[in-house]
Enzyme design. Structure first.
Site, PDB file in Angstrom:
ATOM      1  N   ARG A  27       0.733  -1.055  -0.003  1.00  0.00           N
ATOM      2  CA  ARG A  27       0.135   0.111  -0.004  1.00  0.00           C
ATOM      3  C   ARG A  27       1.040   1.219   0.055  1.00  0.00           C
ATOM      4  O   ARG A  27       1.779   1.276   0.690  1.00  0.00           O
ATOM      5  CB  ARG A  27      -0.993   0.115   1.217  1.00  0.00           C
ATOM      6  CG  ARG A  27      -1.952   0.893   1.241  1.00  0.00           C
ATOM      7  CD  ARG A  27      -2.527   1.131   2.641  1.00  0.00           C
ATOM      8  NE  ARG A  27      -1.857   1.948   3.477  1.00  0.00           N
ATOM      9  CZ  ARG A  27      -2.599   2.352   4.755  1.00  0.00           C
ATOM     10  NH1 ARG A  27      -3.545   2.073   5.189  1.00  0.00           N
ATOM     11  NH2 ARG A  27      -1.856   3.354   5.572  1.00  0.00           N
ATOM     12  N   GLU A  32      -3.977  -7.413   5.363  1.00  0.00           N
ATOM     13  CA  GLU A  32      -3.160  -6.211   5.617  1.00  0.00           C
ATOM     14  C   GLU A  32      -2.267  -6.676   6.664  1.00  0.00           C
ATOM     15  O   GLU A  32      -2.479  -7.334   7.665  1.00  0.00           O
ATOM     16  CB  GLU A  32      -3.969  -5.015   6.039  1.00  0.00           C
ATOM     17  CG  GLU A  32      -3.354  -4.039   6.397  1.00  0.00           C
ATOM     18  CD  GLU A  32      -4.164  -2.751   6.992  1.00  0.00           C
ATOM     19  OE1 GLU A  32      -5.388  -2.897   7.019  1.00  0.00           O
ATOM     20  OE2 GLU A  32      -3.606  -1.539   7.079  1.00  0.00           O
ATOM     21  N   GLU A  50      -9.042   1.879  -1.383  1.00  0.00           N
ATOM     22  CA  GLU A  50      -9.680   1.351  -0.238  1.00  0.00           C
ATOM     23  C   GLU A  50     -10.681   2.350   0.081  1.00  0.00           C
ATOM     24  O   GLU A  50      -9.988   3.737   0.271  1.00  0.00           O
ATOM     25  CB  GLU A  50      -8.685   0.819   0.564  1.00  0.00           C
ATOM     26  CG  GLU A  50      -9.289   0.608   2.162  1.00  0.00           C
ATOM     27  CD  GLU A  50      -7.987   0.325   3.201  1.00  0.00           C
ATOM     28  OE1 GLU A  50      -7.192   0.150   2.729  1.00  0.00           O
ATOM     29  OE2 GLU A  50      -8.351   0.430   4.220  1.00  0.00           O
ATOM     30  N   ASP A  94      -5.294   3.498   0.093  1.00  0.00           N
ATOM     31  CA  ASP A  94      -6.240   4.032   0.980  1.00  0.00           C
ATOM     32  C   ASP A  94      -6.638   5.420   1.079  1.00  0.00           C
ATOM     33  O   ASP A  94      -5.738   6.370   1.301  1.00  0.00           O
ATOM     34  CB  ASP A  94      -5.928   3.581   2.410  1.00  0.00           C
ATOM     35  CG  ASP A  94      -7.115   3.422   3.271  1.00  0.00           C
ATOM     36  OD1 ASP A  94      -8.130   3.879   3.015  1.00  0.00           O
ATOM     37  OD2 ASP A  94      -6.592   3.078   4.758  1.00  0.00           O
ATOM     38  N   TYR A 125      -3.609  10.956   5.517  1.00  0.00           N
ATOM     39  CA  TYR A 125      -3.586   9.873   6.110  1.00  0.00           C
ATOM     40  C   TYR A 125      -2.442   9.040   5.738  1.00  0.00           C
ATOM     41  O   TYR A 125      -2.097   8.920   4.405  1.00  0.00           O
ATOM     42  CB  TYR A 125      -5.020   9.245   5.706  1.00  0.00           C
ATOM     43  CG  TYR A 125      -4.882   7.705   6.213  1.00  0.00           C
ATOM     44  CD1 TYR A 125      -4.925   7.395   7.701  1.00  0.00           C
ATOM     45  CD2 TYR A 125      -4.627   6.823   5.188  1.00  0.00           C
ATOM     46  CE1 TYR A 125      -4.708   5.917   8.097  1.00  0.00           C
ATOM     47  CE2 TYR A 125      -4.578   5.457   5.392  1.00  0.00           C
ATOM     48  CZ  TYR A 125      -4.597   5.115   7.034  1.00  0.00           C
ATOM     49  OH  TYR A 125      -4.450   3.701   7.286  1.00  0.00           O
ATOM     50  N   GLU A 168     -13.658  -1.608   6.776  1.00  0.00           N
ATOM     51  CA  GLU A 168     -12.960  -1.849   8.091  1.00  0.00           C
ATOM     52  C   GLU A 168     -13.635  -1.254   9.294  1.00  0.00           C
ATOM     53  O   GLU A 168     -13.455  -1.859  10.248  1.00  0.00           O
ATOM     54  CB  GLU A 168     -11.460  -1.171   7.916  1.00  0.00           C
ATOM     55  CG  GLU A 168     -11.436   0.413   7.887  1.00  0.00           C
ATOM     56  CD  GLU A 168     -10.160   0.908   7.907  1.00  0.00           C
ATOM     57  OE1 GLU A 168      -9.074   0.085   6.984  1.00  0.00           O
ATOM     58  OE2 GLU A 168      -9.925   1.983   8.263  1.00  0.00           O
ATOM     59  N   HIS A 197      -9.076   6.255   2.738  1.00  0.00           N
ATOM     60  CA  HIS A 197      -9.610   6.692   4.100  1.00  0.00           C
ATOM     61  C   HIS A 197     -10.967   7.538   4.313  1.00  0.00           C
ATOM     62  O   HIS A 197     -10.742   8.484   4.652  1.00  0.00           O
ATOM     63  CB  HIS A 197      -8.378   7.319   4.889  1.00  0.00           C
ATOM     64  CG  HIS A 197      -8.494   6.738   6.354  1.00  0.00           C
ATOM     65  ND1 HIS A 197      -9.091   7.355   7.326  1.00  0.00           N
ATOM     66  CD2 HIS A 197      -7.926   5.622   6.841  1.00  0.00           C
ATOM     67  CE1 HIS A 197      -8.692   6.896   8.308  1.00  0.00           C
ATOM     68  NE2 HIS A 197      -8.147   5.444   8.050  1.00  0.00           N
ATOM     69  N   TRP A 213     -12.148  11.801   8.774  1.00  0.00           N
ATOM     70  CA  TRP A 213     -10.909  11.576   8.758  1.00  0.00           C
ATOM     71  C   TRP A 213     -10.424  10.453   8.052  1.00  0.00           C
ATOM     72  O   TRP A 213     -10.987   9.323   8.150  1.00  0.00           O
ATOM     73  CB  TRP A 213     -10.432  11.506  10.331  1.00  0.00           C
ATOM     74  CG  TRP A 213      -8.993  11.062  10.539  1.00  0.00           C
ATOM     75  CD1 TRP A 213      -7.835  11.967  10.325  1.00  0.00           C
ATOM     76  CD2 TRP A 213      -8.290   9.969  10.957  1.00  0.00           C
ATOM     77  NE1 TRP A 213      -6.605  11.300  10.285  1.00  0.00           N
ATOM     78  CE2 TRP A 213      -6.756   9.886  10.746  1.00  0.00           C
ATOM     79  CE3 TRP A 213      -8.814   8.770  11.206  1.00  0.00           C
ATOM     80  CZ2 TRP A 213      -5.882   8.951  10.836  1.00  0.00           C
ATOM     81  CZ3 TRP A 213      -7.962   7.605  11.383  1.00  0.00           C
ATOM     82  CH2 TRP A 213      -6.690   7.558  11.372  1.00  0.00           C
ATOM     83  N   ARG A 263     -13.391  -5.817   3.868  1.00  0.00           N
ATOM     84  CA  ARG A 263     -12.316  -5.361   4.884  1.00  0.00           C
ATOM     85  C   ARG A 263     -12.675  -5.808   6.298  1.00  0.00           C
ATOM     86  O   ARG A 263     -11.930  -5.920   7.333  1.00  0.00           O
ATOM     87  CB  ARG A 263     -11.755  -4.185   4.704  1.00  0.00           C
ATOM     88  CG  ARG A 263     -10.783  -4.138   3.551  1.00  0.00           C
ATOM     89  CD  ARG A 263     -10.380  -2.880   3.292  1.00  0.00           C
ATOM     90  NE  ARG A 263      -9.636  -2.251   4.225  1.00  0.00           N
ATOM     91  CZ  ARG A 263      -8.285  -2.773   4.939  1.00  0.00           C
ATOM     92  NH1 ARG A 263      -7.809  -3.816   4.459  1.00  0.00           N
ATOM     93  NH2 ARG A 263      -7.832  -1.980   5.837  1.00  0.00           N
TER      94      ARG A 263
HETATM   95  O1  KDG Z   1      -8.123   2.798  13.995  1.00  0.00           O
HETATM   96  C1  KDG Z   1      -8.035   3.133  12.779  1.00  0.00           C
HETATM   97  C2  KDG Z   1      -6.924   2.440  11.884  1.00  0.00           C
HETATM   98  O2  KDG Z   1      -7.059   1.029  12.090  1.00  0.00           O
HETATM   99  C3  KDG Z   1      -7.263   2.928  10.449  1.00  0.00           C
HETATM  100  O3  KDG Z   1      -7.083   4.365  10.158  1.00  0.00           O
HETATM  101  C4  KDG Z   1      -6.250   2.306   9.694  1.00  0.00           C
HETATM  102  O4  KDG Z   1      -7.422   2.596   7.598  1.00  0.00           O
HETATM  103  C5  KDG Z   1      -6.570   2.014   8.142  1.00  0.00           C
HETATM  104  C6  KDG Z   1      -5.880   0.700   7.370  1.00  0.00           C
HETATM  105  O5  KDG Z   1      -6.358   0.523   6.325  1.00  0.00           O
HETATM  106  O6  KDG Z   1      -4.943  -0.062   7.992  1.00  0.00           O
HETATM  107 MG    MG Z   2      -8.199   1.723   5.901  1.00  0.00          MG
END
Ligand code: KDG
Ligand code: MG
Length: 402
Positions: free
Chosen positions: A147, A339, A236, A210, A159, A262, A212, A402, A283
């Site tokens: 990644r 991951e 992602e 990602d 991020y 996630e 995010h 975020w 995820r």
């Molecule tokens: O707790 C939040 C994190 O696990 C996250 O920000 C990590 O986005 C993330 C990732 O893909 O690992």
């Molecule tokens: Mg993520």
């Protein structure tokens, strides 16, 4: 066999973890992870105050019935606190079952479906040149999937890129930090990043990114389209995913594969995404998705729609979850990728484990159960420390994802 006792361990060897230990009258115990980044104590209370009293005296082999009892029996269903708590119980019970039957958990889930579990690493840098150096470092460590996140002009932070040198760890001790965020420079930057990375490394490396949760569907659709020449393994979390229908717009415009989930905690967060084939990878992982018992159903449902797993594996998921995920990934047919964000040495010392990494793959090991243990004396040397994930604001001060 009966559950005799259970207790919650909270430790902070570099970051906070919530672990449930369930003990039986035959001396066998199991471990489950209930860590919910930034909201750890809510899970600890849910477990200690509400679930543990209901577990004493039950047969730990009854993973399905106990799962239904905790889920349906609460009346108030779903949500990350509830589902992380149920996951902690469920995983500890699977660990007990494996130990009692003297077999690794993957054998209870279908047995070996593959030799190893392909994992992806995180490479990052303050700019594209530094990110490329970090990709090279991870390639030399053996990773086949990486990644890539990098800083860019127009935003002071982004991020996935550490503020200073050292490992990236999003939760920060104290109250939440606030960062600024502007989408336009990000959207201009990401295609340039992947053009340079592909140019440098050629096609023989899986590349992931990602977003995010920071884009709108139409912005994400445009980004996916621009990234098509660089053949990403996935983008992602392009958009905040509670609005599943948003993914339809992305899907209609791009063939770049999409991963999300996630922050999900139930099949009912992903049902439309999967059955409409709006995503390629799910995820949601074991700790936040109600444990092995629920995730097995999710994975089997996803398999019908060509959706594979790509479990979350950041450092806020403890080694107990990593072990559970590796057993799970070894056994199911529709595994995609896992991951891997390695834990700190302090964390690995508190949670000794049998899983290993070699040449881009991870292996759960053959110890009975999950193959993870908790050193309670060492854990006690790292008391809980309040920590939060950051907050984002747009340049005019508006609160953003975020
Ligand atoms: O707790 C939040 C994190 O696990 C996250 O920000 C990590 O986005 C993330 C990732 O893909 O690992
Ligand atoms: Mg993520």
């Amino acid at each position: 066999m009966k559950i005799r006792n259970a207790f919650v361990n909270i430790t902070s060897p570099g970051r906070n973890f919530v672990t449930l230990k369930i003990e039986t009258d035959e001396g066998i115990y199991g471990l489950g992870d209930g860590t919910l980044n930034g909201r750890e104590l809510a899970v600890a209370s849910y477990l200690s105050d509400h679930l543990i009293p209901c577990l004493i005296g039950r047969d730990p082999f009854q993973t399905e019935d106990i799962w239904q009892y905790l889920y349906r029996g609460a009346y108030w269903r779903r949500g990350p606190v509830t589902m992380a708590s149920i996951a902690a119980v469920d995983v500890a019970l699977w660990d007990i079952k494996g130990k009692a039957l003297n077999t690794p958990v993957y054998n209870l889930l279908g047995g070996r479906s593959r030799q190893g579990v392909m994992v992806y690493a995180h490479a990052n840098g303050k700019d594209i040149t530094h990110a490329i150096e970090d990709v090279e470092r991870h390639r030399q460590l053996g990773y086949r999937a990486i990644r890539v996140q990098s800083g860019f002009s127009g935003n002071k932070s982004t991020y996935g890129v550490p503020k200073a040198t050292g490992r990236y760890e999003p939760a920060e001790r104290g109250l939440p930090s606030e960062y600024d965020w502007a989408t336009e420079p990000y959207l201009r930057h990401v295609p340039k990043l992947f053009e340079r990375v592909r140019d440098h490394f050629g096609e023989d490396l899986h590349l992931l990114h990602d977003c995010h949760h920071r884009l709108t569907p139409i912005e994400a659709a445009g980004l996916g389209k621009e990234l098509e020449p660089y053949h990403l393994f996935w983008i992602e979390d392009p958009v905040p995913a509670e609005f599943e229908e948003g993914y339809r717009i992305i899907r209609e415009h791009t063939t770049t594969p999409i991963a999300t989930g996630e922050v999900f905690n139930s099949i009912w967060d992903a049902h439309d995404l999967i059955r409409n084939q709006w995503i390629d990878y799910i995820r949601m992982t074991i700790v936040h998705g109600g444990g092995i018992t629920h995730l097995k159903k999710v994975a089997d449902f996803a398999a019908l729609y060509h959706v594979r797993t790509g479990f979350h594996g950041a450092t806020d998921l403890s080694p107990v979850t990593m072990a559970a995920a590796l057993h799970f990934n070894t056994a199911i047919n529709n595994f995609g990728i896992q991951e891997h964000m390695p834990h700190s040495e302090e964390t690995d010392a508190v949670f000794s484990h049998n899983y290993t990494f070699k040449d881009g793959y991870m292996f759960p090991g053959d110890a009975p159960g999950l193959g993870v243990d908790l050193d309670e004396n060492l854990a006690a040397q790292y008391p809980y420390q309040r920590a939060y994930l950051p907050i984002n604001r747009k340049l005019d001060g508006t609160l953003a994802d975020w």
